[in-house]
Design a protein around this motif. Structure first.
Motif, PDB file in Angstrom:
ATOM      1  N   ASN A   1      33.551  -8.632   1.324  1.00 22.64           N
ATOM      2  CA  ASN A   1      34.987  -8.845   1.448  1.00 22.64           C
ATOM      3  C   ASN A   1      35.342 -10.307   1.699  1.00 22.64           C
ATOM      4  OD1 ASN A   1      36.491  -6.283   1.215  1.00 22.64           O
ATOM      5  ND2 ASN A   1      35.181  -5.622   2.888  1.00 22.64           N
TER       6      ASN A   1
ATOM      7  N   LYS B   1      32.729  -2.911  -0.278  1.00 22.87           N
ATOM      8  CA  LYS B   1      33.916  -3.457   0.389  1.00 22.87           C
ATOM      9  C   LYS B   1      34.643  -2.381   1.181  1.00 22.87           C
ATOM     10  CE  LYS B   1      35.027  -6.832  -3.221  1.00 22.87           C
ATOM     11  NZ  LYS B   1      36.058  -7.188  -4.228  1.00 22.87           N
TER      12      LYS B   1
ATOM     13  N   SER C   1      30.762  -8.630  -5.536  1.00 21.47           N
ATOM     14  CA  SER C   1      31.328  -9.843  -4.939  1.00 21.47           C
ATOM     15  C   SER C   1      30.304 -10.425  -3.971  1.00 21.47           C
ATOM     16  CB  SER C   1      32.648  -9.541  -4.235  1.00 21.47           C
ATOM     17  OG  SER C   1      32.526  -8.457  -3.356  1.00 21.47           O
TER      18      SER C   1
ATOM     19  N   THR D   1      38.752 -12.869  -1.246  1.00 19.20           N
ATOM     20  CA  THR D   1      37.754 -11.990  -1.856  1.00 19.20           C
ATOM     21  C   THR D   1      37.037 -12.766  -2.955  1.00 19.20           C
ATOM     22  OG1 THR D   1      39.106 -10.046  -1.390  1.00 19.20           O
ATOM     23  CG2 THR D   1      37.379  -9.809  -3.046  1.00 19.20           C
TER      24      THR D   1
END
Length: 369
Positions: free
Chosen positions: A133, A74, A157, A203
Motif C-alpha cells: 500500500n 493490499k 505494487s 500507492t
C-alpha cells in the motif's frame, strides 16, 4: 459487479444530494522517479541491463517440513485480490511441501498491512508475499523479515527494492501508460479532456502508471487536456462519489474518466450510468473483466485494460519457491513458473508477467475473474 455492490452504488446515487462533496487532494506526481515514455509509434526503446538490486534473507534456514507462506495483499474482499489469492493457492497446491494462506487488511491501510506482516514474522513463516500500500512505509517491516531469514517476494505494487528479493511486475509501467492513453485517445479524441480516479497518490504502482501516463500524453497527445486526478482509497462507494463529483464539476467539459483501480473503473461506469451519460462520456481504465462486463454489454464502456491477477499470484508463489530452493539467484535473466513457462527478469530484480490485455466486447466473455 455483485448485486450488493450495485445496490450500494445505486443508493449512493439517490442520496448524492445529502452527501458531503469528497475532498480533492492535488496530484503532484506521486513520486520523484524519472519517467520513460514509450515512442508514439510503438518502436521499442533500447534498455540497459541492470544489476540485481533486490535484498537477501539473512541466513535463511531450510524449512522443517513444509514451506509456510503468507500472502498479504493490499486488502481482502475485492475481486482483484481474490483472484491473486486464488493464483497463489493454485501454485501452492501444485508444489509439494508448500502451504500458503492469504491474510490482508479489510481496507487498503498501510498501518494494518505492516501490523499483519510483523505478526507473521514472529509466528515463524518461511515466506512472505505482499502487494504494498506504500512502498516506503512497508520497507522496514519487510527488511525485518529478510533479517529473520524469511523469503520476501512482492507482486502488483512494489516496495523499495532492497526490502524484498523479487517483484512480479504485472506489466512495465510505461507499457501500461501507453496502452491506457492510446485507448483513451481512440475513444475521446486526441484533444479530449479527462480526469482520473485512483486509490491513493502514494500507492506505488498507480503513482508510477499515472506519472508515465502524464509523460506519454504530453509527448504523444499534447492537445489532450488532463483535468484532475483524485483519490478514492479503492473503496466502491467513495470511487462512485468521486466520479459523480467529477461529472457534476466539469459537465460537458469532461469527455472521459479513467479508473486506475479495479474498483474505480466499474464505479465510474456506474456513476456514468446513473447520470444518464452512457454514450456521451467515456469510462475506461484498469478493471477485471467480470466487473466491467455489464457496462460493456450495456454500451456504457468500450473496454478496459488489465492482466490476469490469477497468473500474477500464481507467478509470485512460484518465484518465492524458486528463490527458497536456490533455483532463482541474483544475476538470473529468467525464471520458470509452472504453467506460465519462462518469464523474463527486468530492471535487476523484477519478474515481468507480460503485456496488458484490452478487454472489450469481442473478448470479455472469454475471461472469468
Amino acid at each position: 459487479m455483485s448485486k450488493t455492490i450495485t445496490g450500494l452504488l445505486a443508493s449512493a446515487a439517490l442520496a448524492a444530494g445529502s452527501l458531503a462533496t469528497p475532498a480533492f487532494a492535488e496530484w503532484t506526481g506521486g513520486d520523484d522517479l524519472p519517467t520513460n515514455p514509450l515512442s508514439c509509434d510503438g518502436t521499442p526503446l533500447e534498455t540497459e541491463s541492470v544489476a540485481y538490486n533486490g535484498g537477501a534473507p539473512k541466513d535463511p534456514k531450510a524449512p522443517e517440513g513444509e514451506l509456510r507462506v503468507v500472502d498479504v495483499p493490499k486488502l481482502v474482499g475485492i475481486g482483484y485480490f481474490n483472484a491473486t489469492s486464488s493464483g497463489v493457492a493454485e501454485a501452492a497446491g501444485e508444489i509439494e511441501g508448500v502451504s500458503a494462506t492469504t491474510d490482508g487488511p479489510a481496507q487498503a491501510n498501510i498501518d494494518d498491512q505492516i501490523t499483519l506482516i510483523d505478526n507473521y514474522i514472529t509466528s515463524g513463516v518461511n515466506g512472505i508475499l505482499y502487494a504494498s500500500n506504500d512502498p516506503v512505509a512497508i520497507a522496514p517491516v519487510l527488511r525485518k523479515a529478510l533479517d529473520a531469514g524469511i523469503h520476501v517476494v512482492g507482486y502488483d505494487s512494489d516496495a523499495e527494492p532492497d526490502a524484498r528479493q523479487w517483484f512480479v511486475n504485472p506489466a512495465q509501467f510505461n507499457g501500461v501508460a501507453k496502452t491506457l492513453i492510446d485507448e483513451l485517445a481512440q475513444q475521446i479524441g486526441e484533444a479530449g479532456a479527462f480526469a482520473i480516479v485512483t486509490s491513493t497518490f502514494t500507492t506505488p504502482n498507480q503513482a508510477r502508471w499515472i506519472a508515465e501516463m502524464e509523460a506519454y500524453q504530453a509527448k504523444c497527445y499534447p492537445e489532450m487536456e488532463w483535468l484532475e486526478t483524485v483519490e478514492a482509497q479503492e473503496d466502491n462507494i467513495l470511487s462512485f462519489k468521486q466520479a459523480t463529483t467529477l461529472i457534476n464539476k466539469y459537465g460537458e467539459d469532461m469527455d472521459g474518466i479513467v479508473g486506475m483501480t479495479s474498483v474505480a473503473t466499474p464505479a465510474a461506469a456506474e456513476a456514468t450510468t446513473q447520470a444518464g451519460l452512457c454514450g456521451e462520456m467515456t469510462v475506461m481504465g484498469l478493471a477485471t473483466p467480470n466487473a466491467i462486463r455489464p457496462y460493456i454489454k450495456s454500451g456504457c464502456m468500450e473496454g478496459a485494460v488489465l492482466w490476469s491477477p490469477v497468473d500474477m499470484g500464481y507467478a509470485a508463489m512460484h518465484v518465492l519457491q524458486a528463490a527458497a530452493e536456490g533455483r532463482l539467484e541474483p544475476g538470473d535473466t529468467s525464471v520458470d513458473v509452472g504453467r506460465l513457462g519462462t518469464l523474463q527478469i527486468i530492471n535487476g530484480s523484477e519478474v515481468l508477467l507480460g503485456d496488458p490485455t484490452v478487454f472489450n466486447a469481442d473478448n470479455v466473455d472469454d475471461f472469468d475473474f
